[in-house]
Enzyme design. Structure first.
Site, PDB file in Angstrom:
ATOM      1  N   ASN A 198      55.930  23.292  24.287  1.00 18.20           N
ATOM      2  CA  ASN A 198      57.049  24.416  24.567  1.00 18.20           C
ATOM      3  C   ASN A 198      58.178  24.007  23.358  1.00 18.20           C
ATOM      4  O   ASN A 198      59.023  22.948  23.575  1.00 18.20           O
ATOM      5  CB  ASN A 198      57.312  24.243  25.853  1.00 18.20           C
ATOM      6  CG  ASN A 198      58.467  25.332  26.065  1.00 18.20           C
ATOM      7  OD1 ASN A 198      58.264  26.360  25.964  1.00 18.20           O
ATOM      8  ND2 ASN A 198      59.599  24.898  26.298  1.00 18.20           N
ATOM      9  N   GLU A 199      58.288  24.766  22.693  1.00 13.84           N
ATOM     10  CA  GLU A 199      59.837  24.715  21.780  1.00 13.84           C
ATOM     11  C   GLU A 199      59.904  23.262  21.161  1.00 13.84           C
ATOM     12  O   GLU A 199      61.008  22.919  20.779  1.00 13.84           O
ATOM     13  CB  GLU A 199      60.904  25.004  22.553  1.00 13.84           C
ATOM     14  CG  GLU A 199      60.940  26.500  23.080  1.00 13.84           C
ATOM     15  CD  GLU A 199      62.129  26.793  24.107  1.00 13.84           C
ATOM     16  OE1 GLU A 199      62.792  25.978  24.220  1.00 13.84           O
ATOM     17  OE2 GLU A 199      62.155  27.746  24.398  1.00 13.84           O
ATOM     18  N   GLU A 282      58.392  33.778  25.402  1.00 11.80           N
ATOM     19  CA  GLU A 282      59.220  33.620  26.379  1.00 11.80           C
ATOM     20  C   GLU A 282      60.589  34.409  26.058  1.00 11.80           C
ATOM     21  O   GLU A 282      60.858  34.136  25.047  1.00 11.80           O
ATOM     22  CB  GLU A 282      59.808  31.791  26.508  1.00 11.80           C
ATOM     23  CG  GLU A 282      60.884  31.579  27.618  1.00 11.80           C
ATOM     24  CD  GLU A 282      61.064  30.293  27.444  1.00 11.80           C
ATOM     25  OE1 GLU A 282      60.124  29.482  27.675  1.00 11.80           O
ATOM     26  OE2 GLU A 282      62.378  30.007  27.910  1.00 11.80           O
TER      27      GLU A 282
END
Length: 802
Positions: A198-199, A282
């Site tokens: 994530n990210e 997201e």
């Protein structure tokens, strides 16, 4: 802050449907009934043609994870727990979510908490760790068609362990994800989508290995999403055929801007040219009520501006404590499992305007989507058609419109010309009765009809049926009373004990060590994980309870399994964003016998208030009883029933309790207990940081700002977490949680909306909502009514209490 209150002057209007009797009628739309003189913008002509092209709709969903945001949901009592789950997942009831994105736990903080790994040490897999499996099973039971999507924020420390912090982009991680997929299968869950880190960018070769592993392990149907970060991944895929072939979906975060109003949601030319589905994998990070308008824009505009076919909201629900940073974000707020109280946010209903009227696999009709009157500020609309090209739904938002809009619809190309149902949510209203309302049915004439659209609303116009609005209501708020105890012998819904939420590490019930029988609480992560957050102090701790607790003693037995230091936490107050600090007191005790009472702040600065050592080492492998007593400003430490020292400090007056280990060690705790101290009463004024202003109760109900005059109307009594005047409590009206909810005097009932937690910066936080007592727009006029608002530390939110 002054601009935020301008919206309160907006007036609510109804919608009028105009049945067109001929082609010319669209050019003569009248103002809505009851709004004489209201200007109406030019008509937007919308042709609904099933033969026109559009991309496949992949669904609207939400994320459980990225930091413990769902943790308290599992501990809710019935029937409230089932009600909340129904509002999230049950078709035709609430948000009706179509995708559930699950955090793959890594024993490390990932925003507002840490989620446990299935494999703390290499080769030992436990498929029952955590609560995500439970939540996914509950979601699937309500909606068998829901899609699951797995993503990692952090990972256990053994992965790629070539040095400090490990290496996420390693074969170890691919193997770990295959073990997680195996656990999902054990729980009878089919994972449709799997992402990377994530990210944290991407590694093309790693994604290629992941794709190969999925195929070789029998998960060829699972689609790979990359990279849950920026559009840079699309640029890389455009020049790397192997990488492009390994990725099925391009997922980006916050394409409309982070924590913005989501008015513009572009993608890139390179991304669109790939021919892959593009997702806002997201989006959100918005308040359950105040962020609903942004979500309404984003769901439509992701597709209109960037051809993104899925909107995934972070997070799914705010089932976390109010002292955490993102404590009100999600579909709903559920932060009182002991009382069963919750609130269903407006975001639930703006989401339902799409999810209850269109299914994944439907197609957009590009020519039947756009901006009303050709202007973004008037609002947006998208149309989706069913797989058999018969049913359709048009979703319209008018968040920024300043006047009524008029739209005419022409149905053709095989779409149903039968009865049309209209649903509406008025986001300018604070009354839930005005959210997600079936307003009218009509039958088109010659395939035509029209709609007058009022500002600040979401509408769905549909030929489908089966929609509904849940009617369950929660009980009132109530404090978690003391004394409280947990010997960890009673199984909870998940492997976490009831009400405990981990901030780092992984605390779960397990067989006791040290010769003790029964079940104890063990910190399971033996090494520092691959981290997602960057807090300078990242040791494991878990916390629980009611932020209004003031004078009490926290006690627990501790077992040092190896040389280490354990801690009890008291008056746990505000946490810094992404766990970058904590207002709390700590009693720290080492196996050597060294002890200290420390104070931490929201930047993880520690101040030692008292310290010493026992006469002999405590040693490892044996149990010891530790206690931290907090009575007013006196803090007392005890070990094995003997008071070893004390300190005086008045920084924190209220807060929760917790347990911790100051490094990644697998120590244990047992017989956790909280006993009340002596209530202390303080009497005097509540003075504002704005010079010369006080909280005044001269009105029979409203609490106002007034010049400090020392009069009886400005005398308050503070006892633990309550503030009273003439026997009535400072109360958030109607148990409200939204920004702008006024405060008043009300009969004391022990509710969380009557509990207040003083913060070290002088703000006064509502225990129920996590919002602060606020003087609107820093007004100084006498009679200004006080309210709650997002805490920002401004002078208009800082108070000196009696």
């Amino acid at each position: 802050m002054s601009l935020r209150h301008l919206s309160r002057t907006c007036q609510a209007f109804g919608a009028t449907l105009l049945l067109l009797l001929g082609p010319s009628a669209a050019h003569a739309a009248a103002p809505a009934a009851g709004t004489s003189g209201t200007s109406v913008a030019p008509v937007t002509a919308i042709t609904l043609d099933a033969t026109k092209p559009g991309l496949t709709f992949d669904g609207v969903g939400a994320i459980s994870g990225g930091g413990g945001n769902s943790r308290l949901l599992a501990d809710y009592p019935e029937p409230q727990r089932s009600q909340l789950l129904d509002y999230l997942f049950k078709p035709g009831y609430g948000a009706s979510l179509q995708v559930l994105k699950l955090e793959i736990g890594g024993d490390t903080n990932s925003t507002d908490g840490a989620e446990p790994s299935i494999e703390h040490t290499k080769g030992t897999v436990d498929c029952n760790q955590g609560y995500e499996w439970w939540l996914a099973e509950q979601a699937q039971a309500r909606n068998p068609d829901i899609k699951f999507y797995g993503l990692t924020w952090g990972a256990p420390g053994w992965i790629g362990n070539t040095g400090s912090g490990g290496n996420f982009w390693s074969q170890d991680t691919v193997d770990y994800l295959m073990s997680w997929m195996g656990c999902a299968a054990q729980h009878h869950l089919n994972v449709s989508y799997l992402g990377g880190w994530n990210e944290r960018g991407f590694n093309a070769a790693w994604y290629e290995n992941l794709k190969s592993a999925l195929v070789s392990h029998g998960y060829a149907a699972t689609k790979v999403v990359a990279a849950d970060d920026t559009w840079a991944v699309a640029d890389a895929m455009a020049t790397d055929p192997a990488f492009k072939n390994a990725v099925d979906v391009v997922g980006v975060h916050y394409p409309c801007g982070y924590m913005s109003n989501f008015s513009s949601c572009p993608s890139t030319a390179n991304a669109r040219a790939l021919g892959k589905p593009l997702w806002a994998s997201e989006n959100g990070s918005e308040d359950a009520n105040d962020g609903a308008g942004a979500v309404a824009r984003g769901i439509n505009r992701d597709y209109l501006d960037g051809k993104m076919t899925s909107f995934i909201n972070w997070p799914v629900i705010a089932a976390l404590y109010p002292n955490l940073y993102f404590s009100t974000d999600g579909m709903s707020i559920a932060n009182q499992p002991w009382s069963g109280n919750y609130t269903i946010g407006k975001t639930t209903w703006v989401t339902a305007h799409t999810t209850q009227f269109a299914k994944p696999g439907w197609h957009y009709i590009d020519s039947a989507g756009g901006y009303l009157g050709g202007a973004r500020t008037n609002g947006s609309y998208v149309t989706l058609k069913s797989t058999d090209n018969s049913d359709y739904s048009t979703v319209i938002e008018t968040m920024d419109a300043t006047a009524a809009q008029s739209a005419s619809f022409t149905v053709t190309g095989g779409l149903s010309t039968g009865q049309v149902h209209v649903w509406s949510t008025d986001l300018t209203s604070t009354n839930p009765a005005n959210w997600f309302v079936h307003t009218q049915d009509l039958t088109p004439v010659n395939g035509r009809y029209a709609l007058t659209l009022q500002p600040g609303r979401v509408y769905t116009v549909t030929t489908t049926s089966g929609q509904g609005k849940g009617t369950a209501t929660p009980p009132a708020t109530a404090p978690l009373g003391l004394p409280y105890a947990d010997d960890f012998e009673t199984p909870a819904t998940t492997t976490s004990p009831k009400y405990f939420t981990d901030m780092n590490g992984a605390f779960r019930t397990a067989a006791c060590g040290g010769g003790r029988t029964g079940t104890c609480l063990s910190q399971m992560a033996p090494t520092t994980p691959i981290r997602w957050t960057d807090e300078k102090y990242d040791a494991p701790y878990t916390m629980m309870g009611d932020g209004s607790w003031s004078n009490y003693t926290v006690t627990a037995d501790a077992l040092f399994e190896q040389s280490s230091t354990v801690e009890l936490l008291g008056r746990v107050n505000q946490q810094g964003r992404n766990n970058n600090g904590l207002n709390a007191y700590h009693l720290r005790v080492s196996d050597t016998g060294a002890w200290s009472i420390d104070r931490s702040d929201t930047s993880w600065n520690f101040t030692t208030l008292a310290a010493g050592s026992t006469t002999s080492p405590l040693g490892t492998g044996t149990w010891h009883t530790l206690a931290l007593s907090m009575q007013n400003s006196t803090l007392t430490a005890s070990i094995d029933g003997v008071a070893v020292g004390s300190a005086t400090d008045g920084a924190f007056t209220n807060g929760q309790a917790g347990l911790g280990v100051t490094d990644y060690r697998t120590d244990q705790f047992d017989n956790f207990a909280l006993t009340p101290g002596t209530p202390t009463t303080h009497t005097g004024p509540i003075t504002s940081a704005l010079p010369g202003k006080c909280a005044d109760a001269s009105d029979p109900t409203a609490v106002q700002l007034w010049d400090c005059d020392g009069g009886a109307a400005q005398i308050w009594t503070r006892t633990n977490g309550t503030l009273t005047h003439d026997g009535k409590c400072l109360d958030v009206t109607g148990q409200g949680t939204a920004n702008g909810t006024p405060v008043e005097l009300w009969a004391c009932n022990g509710g969380a909306n009557q509990q207040w937690t003083p913060q070290s910066d002088g703000t006064l936080k509502s225990t129920q909502s996590g919002r602060c007592l606020d003087d609107p727009a820093a007004a100084t006029a006498n009679g200004t009514r006080l309210e709650i608002w997002d805490c920002n530390g401004g002078a208009n939110q800082r108070w000196t209490l009696p």
